[in-house]
Design a protein around this motif. Structure first.
Motif, short mmCIF file in Angstrom:
data_model
loop_
_atom_site.label_atom_id
_atom_site.label_comp_id
_atom_site.label_asym_id
_atom_site.label_seq_id
_atom_site.Cartn_x
_atom_site.Cartn_y
_atom_site.Cartn_z
N GLY A 28 0.79 -1.22 0.00
CA GLY A 28 0.00 0.00 0.00
C GLY A 28 0.83 1.27 0.00
O GLY A 28 0.32 2.35 -0.29
N LEU A 29 2.12 1.15 0.34
CA LEU A 29 3.00 2.32 0.40
C LEU A 29 3.90 2.40 -0.83
O LEU A 29 3.92 3.40 -1.54
CB LEU A 29 3.84 2.29 1.68
CG LEU A 29 4.84 3.44 1.84
CD1 LEU A 29 4.11 4.77 1.99
CD2 LEU A 29 5.73 3.20 3.05
N ASN A 30 4.68 1.33 -1.09
CA ASN A 30 5.55 1.35 -2.26
C ASN A 30 5.25 0.22 -3.24
O ASN A 30 5.96 0.04 -4.23
CB ASN A 30 7.03 1.34 -1.85
CG ASN A 30 7.44 0.08 -1.10
OD1 ASN A 30 6.63 -0.83 -0.91
ND2 ASN A 30 8.68 0.02 -0.66
N ARG A 31 4.22 -0.57 -2.95
CA ARG A 31 3.72 -1.56 -3.90
C ARG A 31 2.25 -1.84 -3.59
O ARG A 31 1.83 -1.69 -2.45
CB ARG A 31 4.54 -2.85 -3.83
CG ARG A 31 4.33 -3.75 -5.07
CD ARG A 31 5.09 -5.05 -5.00
NE ARG A 31 6.55 -4.87 -4.97
CZ ARG A 31 7.39 -5.91 -4.97
NH1 ARG A 31 6.92 -7.16 -4.98
NH2 ARG A 31 8.70 -5.70 -4.94
N PHE A 32 1.50 -2.23 -4.60
CA PHE A 32 0.07 -2.48 -4.46
C PHE A 32 -0.66 -1.24 -3.96
O PHE A 32 -1.45 -1.28 -3.01
CB PHE A 32 -0.18 -3.67 -3.52
CG PHE A 32 0.69 -4.87 -3.81
CD1 PHE A 32 0.58 -5.55 -5.02
CD2 PHE A 32 1.65 -5.29 -2.90
CE1 PHE A 32 1.39 -6.64 -5.29
CE2 PHE A 32 2.47 -6.39 -3.18
CZ PHE A 32 2.35 -7.06 -4.39
N THR A 33 -0.34 -0.12 -4.58
CA THR A 33 -0.91 1.17 -4.17
C THR A 33 -2.23 1.43 -4.90
O THR A 33 -2.56 0.78 -5.89
CB THR A 33 0.07 2.31 -4.46
OG1 THR A 33 0.37 2.32 -5.87
CG2 THR A 33 1.35 2.13 -3.67
N LEU A 34 -2.99 2.41 -4.41
CA LEU A 34 -4.22 2.86 -5.05
C LEU A 34 -4.03 4.28 -5.57
O LEU A 34 -3.29 5.07 -4.98
CB LEU A 34 -5.38 2.85 -4.04
CG LEU A 34 -5.80 1.50 -3.46
CD1 LEU A 34 -6.88 1.71 -2.39
CD2 LEU A 34 -6.29 0.56 -4.54
N ASP A 35 -4.72 4.57 -6.67
CA ASP A 35 -4.64 5.94 -7.21
C ASP A 35 -5.35 6.92 -6.30
O ASP A 35 -4.94 8.07 -6.15
CB ASP A 35 -5.26 5.99 -8.62
CG ASP A 35 -4.44 5.20 -9.62
OD1 ASP A 35 -3.22 5.08 -9.40
OD2 ASP A 35 -5.03 4.71 -10.60
#
Length: 522
Positions: A430-437
């Motif tokens: 959620g921070l540096n991978r698998f993030t949301l726009d």
């Protein structure tokens, strides 16, 4: 690589088990306590579920405590605001803007009475995260208990009271180390006579871990500080078995589950050896490393905060597999603000699921004999022992603190982790991978900005209505004790009974002992 820097093999077998494994393990509840400090551990009852809470006014925090107790928490843990932690009253100019922000504001006996209104202090176990003014808050708690008709021997709980880690990693110190250690030793002596079931110190690796310490650094620096407290108590004339059974510890639980389990097991083994072999303690309770665990606040993310529910569950598992005596599970929204009531309840439910819906409480130390965990336990033990020797090479923990040794080591480790996250080498979901726009909106709990004014008005009323002469006489007796060798807690208690404030009591000690600044030498 592990968090501590040793390699993790893809496959472990019997050749990786340390030599003399049986003697390294012992039986549960027996020296060296690798498998846990109690014979039955959670098979007889679960760990204490202790949720950390405190914000705003004493009345608001009291309402949250009642909510947590109604939800099934089995121990309270009090968070104090920064002015209280630093020994300042809410109306002190230094406190402006910080009153009630990261914990509850406690200025006097009146506030402490309100904080525990309707809570029977002989029925709950209370932990207080307070260090430099720990003795003051403990005495206020005891005075409130007296008003409830509860004697000191019936009280059960813990004060953190760990000043050394403040110089290393956190910064809420007041006095120089030498008088601070004297106050810790005075608290040991006072509690032995007056509040015998109270845990007089919670020697903390948690805050060093939050500052960036590796698992090896966390237990090495924590246990080295523990040695310093033992030496201070012995120098004050206390017998090792008179105070050591009431020492307790406080560690973090990270998401790296296997290494965390190894860390807890190694810490117990090192401490047992130190207390029995180095200090000659005879009481087996003196050999036991009992500890509280809190899940890793530093690993929470403001991005996709619901993912923190998963992190906290894994971290809670690590603490339970590691044999903790009590546990606080962080709320999923704490990277954003103080937890909402719903988030705090969900954090408690996480512990309850672990305790009542899994089979974790069916057996003691399920990892015993595991190729990987036993190998990791030996690795962590060796690394921590070597690092403790580097601390003691300075002469003592205090002298190593003065030289900046622990702080430099932790900062180096923290910088390395930050570089790895920035480079994407260390994945943070959620921070540096698998993030949301786009992030979903979230409404955090907000502290009423009028609290500071209300607390100042309460203090003004207190000062108008109390016997000012009695307060000044009591503070004078406290200054005299601080200048000499008498136990400072007895005159401190009488000053608080006369309704002296936390800031006034701390100020009286500042007049005698001075304040510590990082550039000071002692």
């Amino acid at each position: 690589m592990s968090e501590s820097g040793f390699p993790i093999k893809p496959i472990y077998d019997e050749n990786d088990l340390p030599d003399q494994l049986a003697s390294r393990l012992g039986a549960p509840g027996e020296y060296p306590y690798t498998r846990g400090v109690y014979r039955t551990m959670y098979t007889s009852r679960p760990w204490t579920m202790r949720q950390y809470a405190g914000f705003g006014t004493a009345a608001e925090s009291n309402a949250r405590y009642h909510q947590l107790l109604a939800a099934g928490t089995t121990g309270l843990s009090v968070a104090f605001d920064l002015p209280t932690q630093m020994g300042y009253d809410s109306d002190d100019p230094v406190a402006h803007g910080e009153v009630g922000k990261v914990g509850v504001a406690i200025d006097s006996l009146d506030d402490m009475r309100l904080l525990f209104d309707g809570i029977p202090l002989d029925k709950v176990s209370t932990s207080m995260t307070i260090n430099a003014p720990a003795s003051i808050l403990l005495l206020l708690y005891q005075l409130v208990a007296e008003e409830q008709g509860v004697a000191g021997p019936a009280l059960n709980g813990t004060i953190q009271n760990d000043i050394l880690k403040e110089y290393i990693a956190r910064g809420t110190y007041i006095f120089p180390p030498k008088p601070s250690l004297r106050l810790v030793a005075d608290t040991f002596g006072y509690c032995r006579k007056e509040v015998p079931r109270w845990n007089t110190i919670s020697i903390s690796g948690y805050h060093m871990a939050e500052a960036g310490a590796t698992p090896v650094q966390e237990i090495a620096f924590t246990l080295a500080n523990g040695v310093e407290y033992v030496r201070a108590a012995l120098a004050a004339g206390l017998g090792i078995d008179d105070f050591a059974p009431r020492l307790s510890f406080f560690f973090v639980a990270r998401t790296t589950l296997l290494e965390e389990v190894a860390k807890f097991r190694a810490a117990r083994r090192i401490w047992a050896r130190l207390m029995r072999e180095d200090f000659g303690a005879q009481d087996p309770k003196s050999w036991m490393l009992r500890f509280h665990t809190q899940t890793a606040g530093v690993q929470l993310t403001a991005q996709q905060p619901e993912v923190n529910l998963v992190r906290v569950a894994v971290q809670g598992l690590a603490a339970v597999f590691g044999g903790t005596q009590s546990l606080h599970t962080n709320s999923f929204d704490e990277a954003i603000a103080l937890p909402t009531e719903k988030a705090a309840r969900l954090a408690l439910r996480t512990q309850q699921v672990l305790a009542y819906e899994t089979d974790l409480t069916s057996t003691v130390d399920p990892f015993a004999g595991s190729y990987v965990v036993e190998a990791m336990t030996a690795e962590v033990e060796a690394g921590a022992t070597e690092l403790m020797e580097r601390v003691f090479a300075h002469g003592s923990s205090v002298e190593a603190i003065e030289a900046g040794f622990q702080k430099r080591e932790i900062e180096t480790a923290a910088y390395k982790v930050a570089q790895e996250i920035d480079a994407g080498e260390r994945v943070v979901v959620g921070l540096n991978r698998f993030t949301l726009d786009e992030e979903e909106p979230y409404e955090p709990l907000r502290v009423d900005p009028t609290i500071e004014k209300a607390q100042a008005e309460r203090l003004a009323e207190l000062r108008r209505n109390r016997d000012a002469g009695a307060v000044e006489r009591a503070l004078g007796e406290l200054r005299a004790a601080a200048e000499g060798t008498a136990n400072a807690l007895y005159p401190m208690r009488e000053a608080l009974r006369a309704r002296a404030t936390v800031g006034e009591v701390s100020g009286a000690l500042r007049e005698v002992w001075g304040v510590y600044r990082p550039s000071d030498r002692f």
